[in-house]
Motif scaffolding. Structure first.
Motif, mmCIF file in Angstrom:
data_model
loop_
_atom_site.group_PDB
_atom_site.id
_atom_site.type_symbol
_atom_site.label_atom_id
_atom_site.label_comp_id
_atom_site.label_asym_id
_atom_site.label_seq_id
_atom_site.Cartn_x
_atom_site.Cartn_y
_atom_site.Cartn_z
ATOM 1 N N LYS A 35 64.316 7.675 -45.261
ATOM 2 C CA LYS A 35 63.706 8.052 -43.815
ATOM 3 C C LYS A 35 63.000 9.175 -43.681
ATOM 4 C CE LYS A 35 68.205 7.912 -42.229
ATOM 5 N NZ LYS A 35 68.688 8.037 -43.420
ATOM 6 N N THR A 36 63.743 10.369 -43.863
ATOM 7 C CA THR A 36 63.013 11.813 -43.807
ATOM 8 C C THR A 36 61.645 11.842 -44.366
ATOM 9 O OG1 THR A 36 65.303 12.887 -43.925
ATOM 10 C CG2 THR A 36 63.397 14.136 -44.297
ATOM 11 N N ARG A 59 67.385 20.149 -37.215
ATOM 12 C CA ARG A 59 68.794 19.888 -37.710
ATOM 13 C C ARG A 59 69.831 20.544 -37.362
ATOM 14 N NH1 ARG A 59 68.946 16.350 -42.908
ATOM 15 N NH2 ARG A 59 71.137 16.504 -42.371
ATOM 16 N N SER A 68 66.874 19.652 -46.878
ATOM 17 C CA SER A 68 66.483 18.158 -46.846
ATOM 18 C C SER A 68 64.966 18.141 -46.312
ATOM 19 C CB SER A 68 67.254 17.214 -45.990
ATOM 20 O OG SER A 68 67.384 17.914 -44.815
ATOM 21 N N VAL A 69 64.457 18.458 -45.196
ATOM 22 C CA VAL A 69 63.389 18.329 -44.632
ATOM 23 C C VAL A 69 62.348 19.071 -45.187
ATOM 24 C CG1 VAL A 69 62.077 18.241 -42.221
ATOM 25 C CG2 VAL A 69 64.536 17.624 -42.379
#
Length: 83
Positions: A35-36, A59, A68-69
């Motif tokens: 998804k990310t 976030r 993550s991002v």
């Protein structure tokens, strides 16, 4: 500018929704489902095509954003030779 992109079905659905001007785009799924990564691909391409666009990615905490991002964001930029 031509960009060679390996995209997933998640990218395609999000890209279509962006181009259809959907107000909300909700992505559900487990961790490591892509998804990310796919959403970031969409947003990077969108920003390149729509100069002056401001995009916020948030976030709950900065460590979760960085872990993550941001990691995926820089990987995509590097892969596309935009970094």
């Amino acid at each position: 500018m031509k960009i060679n992109l390996q995209a997933t079905p998640i990218f395609k659905r999000n890209w279509d929704a962006l181009n259809d001007n959907w107000r909300y785009i909700i992505n559900e799924g487990g961790s490591r489902s892509g998804k990310t990564f796919s959403i970031l691909q969409c947003l990077i391409i969108w920003a390149l095509k729509n100069k002056g666009t401001s995009i916020s990615i948030v976030r709950e905490t900065f460590p979760s954003l960085r872990g993550s991002v941001l990691k995926d964001f820089f990987e995509i930029l590097y892969t596309l030779e935009l970094y």
